[in-house]
Every structure is written in structure tokens, then in C-alpha cells.
Write a protein that holds these residues in place. Structure first.
Motif, PDB file in Angstrom:
ATOM      1  N   VAL A  94       0.844  -1.203   0.000  1.00  0.00           N
ATOM      2  CA  VAL A  94       0.000   0.000   0.000  1.00  0.00           C
ATOM      3  C   VAL A  94       0.873   1.243   0.000  1.00  0.00           C
ATOM      4  CG1 VAL A  94      -1.640   1.340   1.383  1.00  0.00           C
ATOM      5  CG2 VAL A  94      -2.016  -1.100   1.035  1.00  0.00           C
ATOM      6  N   HIS A  95       1.940   1.220   0.775  1.00  0.00           N
ATOM      7  CA  HIS A  95       2.866   2.358   0.820  1.00  0.00           C
ATOM      8  C   HIS A  95       3.475   2.602  -0.568  1.00  0.00           C
ATOM      9  CE1 HIS A  95       4.966   5.177   3.421  1.00  0.00           C
ATOM     10  NE2 HIS A  95       6.046   4.955   2.700  1.00  0.00           N
ATOM     11  N   ARG A  96       3.861   1.527  -1.268  1.00  0.00           N
ATOM     12  CA  ARG A  96       4.416   1.650  -2.636  1.00  0.00           C
ATOM     13  C   ARG A  96       3.377   2.184  -3.602  1.00  0.00           C
ATOM     14  NH1 ARG A  96       6.721  -3.434  -1.579  1.00  0.00           N
ATOM     15  NH2 ARG A  96       5.117  -4.426  -2.861  1.00  0.00           N
ATOM     16  N   TRP A  97       2.130   1.673  -3.518  1.00  0.00           N
ATOM     17  CA  TRP A  97       1.067   2.156  -4.397  1.00  0.00           C
ATOM     18  C   TRP A  97       0.880   3.658  -4.225  1.00  0.00           C
ATOM     19  CZ3 TRP A  97      -2.964  -2.003  -2.657  1.00  0.00           C
ATOM     20  CH2 TRP A  97      -2.695  -3.210  -3.301  1.00  0.00           C
ATOM     21  N   LEU A  98       0.870   4.108  -2.977  1.00  0.00           N
ATOM     22  CA  LEU A  98       0.681   5.540  -2.731  1.00  0.00           C
ATOM     23  C   LEU A  98       1.841   6.346  -3.308  1.00  0.00           C
ATOM     24  CD1 LEU A  98      -0.802   5.400   0.879  1.00  0.00           C
ATOM     25  CD2 LEU A  98      -2.022   5.839  -1.274  1.00  0.00           C
ATOM     26  N   GLY A  99       3.048   5.771  -3.268  1.00  0.00           N
ATOM     27  CA  GLY A  99       4.190   6.435  -3.899  1.00  0.00           C
ATOM     28  C   GLY A  99       3.989   6.558  -5.399  1.00  0.00           C
ATOM     29  N   LYS A 100       3.506   5.476  -6.029  1.00  0.00           N
ATOM     30  CA  LYS A 100       3.242   5.514  -7.472  1.00  0.00           C
ATOM     31  C   LYS A 100       2.099   6.466  -7.808  1.00  0.00           C
ATOM     32  CE  LYS A 100       5.024   0.980  -8.678  1.00  0.00           C
ATOM     33  NZ  LYS A 100       4.742  -0.310  -9.286  1.00  0.00           N
ATOM     34  N   LEU A 101       1.220   6.691  -6.844  1.00  0.00           N
ATOM     35  CA  LEU A 101       0.109   7.617  -7.043  1.00  0.00           C
ATOM     36  C   LEU A 101       0.503   9.047  -6.659  1.00  0.00           C
ATOM     37  CD1 LEU A 101      -2.727   5.327  -5.661  1.00  0.00           C
ATOM     38  CD2 LEU A 101      -2.376   6.011  -8.046  1.00  0.00           C
ATOM     39  N   ARG A 102       1.791   9.262  -6.488  1.00  0.00           N
ATOM     40  CA  ARG A 102       2.386  10.575  -6.231  1.00  0.00           C
ATOM     41  C   ARG A 102       1.931  11.247  -4.949  1.00  0.00           C
ATOM     42  NH1 ARG A 102       3.162  13.186 -12.174  1.00  0.00           N
ATOM     43  NH2 ARG A 102       4.324  11.448 -12.988  1.00  0.00           N
ATOM     44  N   VAL A 103       1.710  10.441  -3.946  1.00  0.00           N
ATOM     45  CA  VAL A 103       1.460  10.991  -2.617  1.00  0.00           C
ATOM     46  C   VAL A 103       2.827  11.264  -2.017  1.00  0.00           C
ATOM     47  CG1 VAL A 103       0.564  10.496  -0.311  1.00  0.00           C
ATOM     48  CG2 VAL A 103      -0.723   9.771  -2.338  1.00  0.00           C
ATOM     49  N   PRO A 104       3.092  12.485  -1.549  1.00  0.00           N
ATOM     50  CA  PRO A 104       4.414  12.789  -0.992  1.00  0.00           C
ATOM     51  C   PRO A 104       4.752  11.874   0.190  1.00  0.00           C
ATOM     52  CG  PRO A 104       3.112  14.800  -1.253  1.00  0.00           C
ATOM     53  CD  PRO A 104       2.200  13.641  -1.533  1.00  0.00           C
ATOM     54  N   GLU A 105       6.020  11.570   0.321  1.00  0.00           N
ATOM     55  CA  GLU A 105       6.508  10.674   1.373  1.00  0.00           C
ATOM     56  C   GLU A 105       6.012  11.114   2.752  1.00  0.00           C
ATOM     57  OE1 GLU A 105       8.103   7.531   3.175  1.00  0.00           O
ATOM     58  OE2 GLU A 105       8.366   7.788   1.023  1.00  0.00           O
ATOM     59  N   ARG A 106       5.972  12.418   2.981  1.00  0.00           N
ATOM     60  CA  ARG A 106       5.578  12.933   4.297  1.00  0.00           C
ATOM     61  C   ARG A 106       4.137  12.571   4.658  1.00  0.00           C
ATOM     62  NH1 ARG A 106       5.262  17.436   0.877  1.00  0.00           N
ATOM     63  NH2 ARG A 106       3.149  18.282   0.830  1.00  0.00           N
ATOM     64  N   ASP A 107       3.288  12.299   3.648  1.00  0.00           N
ATOM     65  CA  ASP A 107       1.878  12.006   3.897  1.00  0.00           C
ATOM     66  C   ASP A 107       1.503  10.539   3.669  1.00  0.00           C
ATOM     67  OD1 ASP A 107       1.383  14.665   4.533  1.00  0.00           O
ATOM     68  OD2 ASP A 107       0.911  15.200   2.467  1.00  0.00           O
ATOM     69  N   ARG A 108       2.453   9.740   3.194  1.00  0.00           N
ATOM     70  CA  ARG A 108       2.128   8.345   2.847  1.00  0.00           C
ATOM     71  C   ARG A 108       1.704   7.512   4.042  1.00  0.00           C
ATOM     72  NH1 ARG A 108       6.984   7.132  -1.111  1.00  0.00           N
ATOM     73  NH2 ARG A 108       6.512   8.900  -2.451  1.00  0.00           N
ATOM     74  N   SER A 109       2.372   7.664   5.174  1.00  0.00           N
ATOM     75  CA  SER A 109       2.007   6.856   6.349  1.00  0.00           C
ATOM     76  C   SER A 109       0.590   7.176   6.801  1.00  0.00           C
ATOM     77  CB  SER A 109       2.993   7.094   7.490  1.00  0.00           C
ATOM     78  OG  SER A 109       4.254   6.586   7.136  1.00  0.00           O
ATOM     79  N   ASP A 110       0.250   8.464   6.844  1.00  0.00           N
ATOM     80  CA  ASP A 110      -1.098   8.848   7.251  1.00  0.00           C
ATOM     81  C   ASP A 110      -2.135   8.321   6.272  1.00  0.00           C
ATOM     82  OD1 ASP A 110      -0.184  10.178   9.474  1.00  0.00           O
ATOM     83  OD2 ASP A 110      -0.172  12.146   8.515  1.00  0.00           O
ATOM     84  N   LEU A 111      -1.851   8.456   4.979  1.00  0.00           N
ATOM     85  CA  LEU A 111      -2.811   7.991   3.985  1.00  0.00           C
ATOM     86  C   LEU A 111      -2.895   6.459   3.980  1.00  0.00           C
ATOM     87  CD1 LEU A 111      -4.779   9.371   2.138  1.00  0.00           C
ATOM     88  CD2 LEU A 111      -3.162   9.137   0.285  1.00  0.00           C
ATOM     89  N   SER A 112      -1.770   5.783   4.274  1.00  0.00           N
ATOM     90  CA  SER A 112      -1.806   4.325   4.400  1.00  0.00           C
ATOM     91  C   SER A 112      -2.758   3.917   5.524  1.00  0.00           C
ATOM     92  CB  SER A 112      -0.416   3.758   4.720  1.00  0.00           C
ATOM     93  OG  SER A 112       0.431   3.856   3.627  1.00  0.00           O
ATOM     94  N   GLN A 113      -2.680   4.629   6.641  1.00  0.00           N
ATOM     95  CA  GLN A 113      -3.587   4.340   7.749  1.00  0.00           C
ATOM     96  C   GLN A 113      -5.035   4.576   7.330  1.00  0.00           C
ATOM     97  OE1 GLN A 113      -2.367   6.531  11.214  1.00  0.00           O
ATOM     98  NE2 GLN A 113      -0.423   5.461  11.358  1.00  0.00           N
ATOM     99  N   ASP A 114      -5.266   5.624   6.539  1.00  0.00           N
ATOM    100  CA  ASP A 114      -6.621   5.890   6.052  1.00  0.00           C
ATOM    101  C   ASP A 114      -7.113   4.756   5.157  1.00  0.00           C
ATOM    102  OD1 ASP A 114      -6.591   8.285   7.416  1.00  0.00           O
ATOM    103  OD2 ASP A 114      -6.227   9.524   5.627  1.00  0.00           O
ATOM    104  N   VAL A 115      -6.212   4.201   4.326  1.00  0.00           N
ATOM    105  CA  VAL A 115      -6.584   3.087   3.449  1.00  0.00           C
ATOM    106  C   VAL A 115      -7.004   1.885   4.293  1.00  0.00           C
ATOM    107  CG1 VAL A 115      -5.704   1.394   1.779  1.00  0.00           C
ATOM    108  CG2 VAL A 115      -5.177   3.827   1.486  1.00  0.00           C
ATOM    109  N   PHE A 116      -6.210   1.560   5.316  1.00  0.00           N
ATOM    110  CA  PHE A 116      -6.538   0.404   6.144  1.00  0.00           C
ATOM    111  C   PHE A 116      -7.775   0.654   7.002  1.00  0.00           C
ATOM    112  CE2 PHE A 116      -2.174  -0.662   5.016  1.00  0.00           C
ATOM    113  CZ  PHE A 116      -2.382  -1.951   4.570  1.00  0.00           C
ATOM    114  N   LEU A 117      -7.973   1.883   7.442  1.00  0.00           N
ATOM    115  CA  LEU A 117      -9.188   2.213   8.183  1.00  0.00           C
ATOM    116  C   LEU A 117     -10.418   2.037   7.279  1.00  0.00           C
ATOM    117  CD1 LEU A 117     -10.584   3.263  10.721  1.00  0.00           C
ATOM    118  CD2 LEU A 117     -10.213   5.581   9.849  1.00  0.00           C
TER     119      LEU A 117
END
Length: 191
Positions: A25-48
Motif C-alpha cells: 500500500v505504501h508503494r502504491w501511494l508512492g506511485k500515485l504521487r502521494v508525498p513521502e511525508r503524507d504516505r504513512s497517514d494515507l496508508s492508515q486511512d486506506v486500512f481504516l
């Protein structure tokens, strides 16, 4: 298609929280151009979102990775659309014209209106074709990577993209025709 069993659903739920799934999921968000600083938060949102909507997941329709990828694409799209994420600086009108390539204020407004219309037309498309269109054309992810992520043939990804483009063209034509209709004047001579 065979119906999903409780065991299939339990296995899928367990697979959600494996270390490899979290890294994926973290890699997918990187490919979707989510900045590194926000990837962990958005990863948590994906799992939530996955936990909250797991009742809607049907293992007989596809793998849990494919379903999770759809959630990630959707949340990344919302992330990029949020106005709070944009860094817009107010500039004087002369600088704005220079930045716009010498475009006038009217030209800039028309361009913004065209983007708004296109965005609304694309958002009317079914989820699968729309997400492929976003991933490939907006985030520049290769068709092969999209197919591998979703566990589907590359030809299916191309078909979904073509379907999305065709659907967007048809929706845009309908919308433009509907806007022109009230402005059309009746022909003929009667009063």
C-alpha cells in the motif's frame, strides 16, 4: 463464480494486515504521487477504510489486494483534490498573466471551467475504468504495473481505459448538447 465462504473472508481479512500488504500500500501511494511525508497517514486511512467497509468485500469478485488497491486509488485521488493540500500563492495580475503564458483572465477562467467540466464527466464513469484512467493518464503508471497490481491481464487494463475514454467522450458530448439545447432558436416563420 463460486460463492465466498467465511473461511475465504477470514483469510482475506488476515491478509490485510500482513507486513507485505502494508508495504505494498505504501508503494502504491508512492506511485500515485502521494508525498513521502503524507504516505504513512494515507496508508492508515486506506486500512481504516478497508476495516470499515470490509463487510462489502466479496472474495469471489477478486483478490483482497485488488480491492485494497481500489481503495488506495480512491483515497489518493481525494488527497490530491483537497484544496487544503494545494500550495497556491496570491500574486498580482501581471505576474499571473506571465505565469499563464500571457493568457488573459478570461482565458484562464475558461481553462479552469474546462478542467472542472472534464473532472465532473470523468467522475461519472464506473469505478474500474475511471481508476485505470486516473492511474495511467494522471499518475503515469504503466499499464503493465496497473495489471500486475490488480492481478488482471494487461489487455483488460487497456479495455477499461478505452471504455473510460469512450464513456467520457460520450458524456461530454451529451452534456454539451444539453447546454446548447436551451439556446437553440426555433426555425421557421410562425408566431
Amino acid at each position: 463464480m463460486k460463492p465466498a465462504t467465511n473461511r475465504d473472508r477470514a483469510h482475506a481479512f488476515h491478509a490485510l494486515f500482513q507486513a507485505e500488504t502494508i508495504r505494498r500500500v505504501h508503494r502504491w501511494l508512492g506511485k500515485l504521487r502521494v508525498p513521502e511525508r503524507d504516505r504513512s497517514d494515507l496508508s492508515q486511512d486506506v486500512f481504516l477504510a478497508a476495516v470499515m467497509s470490509f463487510g462489502n468485500y466479496d472474495p469471489s469478485r477478486g483478490s483482497v489486494a485488488r480491492w485494497l488497491n481500489g481503495l488506495a486509488v480512491n483515497l489518493a485521488s481525494h488527497y490530491h483534490a483537497k484544496a487544503s493540500r494545494r500550495n497556491e500563492a496570491i500574486t498580482d495580475p501581471a505576474e499571473l498573466c506571465k505565469a499563464g503564458g500571457g493568457a488573459t483572465a478570461i482565458e484562464l477562467l475558461l481553462a479552469a471551467e474546462r478542467r472542472r467540466l472534464l473532472r465532473s464527466v470523468v467522475l461519472e464513469l464506473p469505478f474500474e475504468p475511471r481508476s485505470v484512467l486516473f492511474q495511467h493518464d494522471l499518475y503515469e503508471i504503466s499499464m503493465r504495473d496497473i495489471a500486475a497490481t490488480r492481478g488482471i491481464p494487461v489487455s483488460t487494463v487497456y479495455k477499461w481505459r478505452a471504455r473510460a475514454l469512450h464513456g467520457a467522450q460520450e458524456a461530454l458530448a451529451r452534456r454539451l448538447a444539453a447546454e446548447e439545447e436551451p439556446h437553440a432558436r426555433p426555425r421557421g416563420g410562425g408566431s
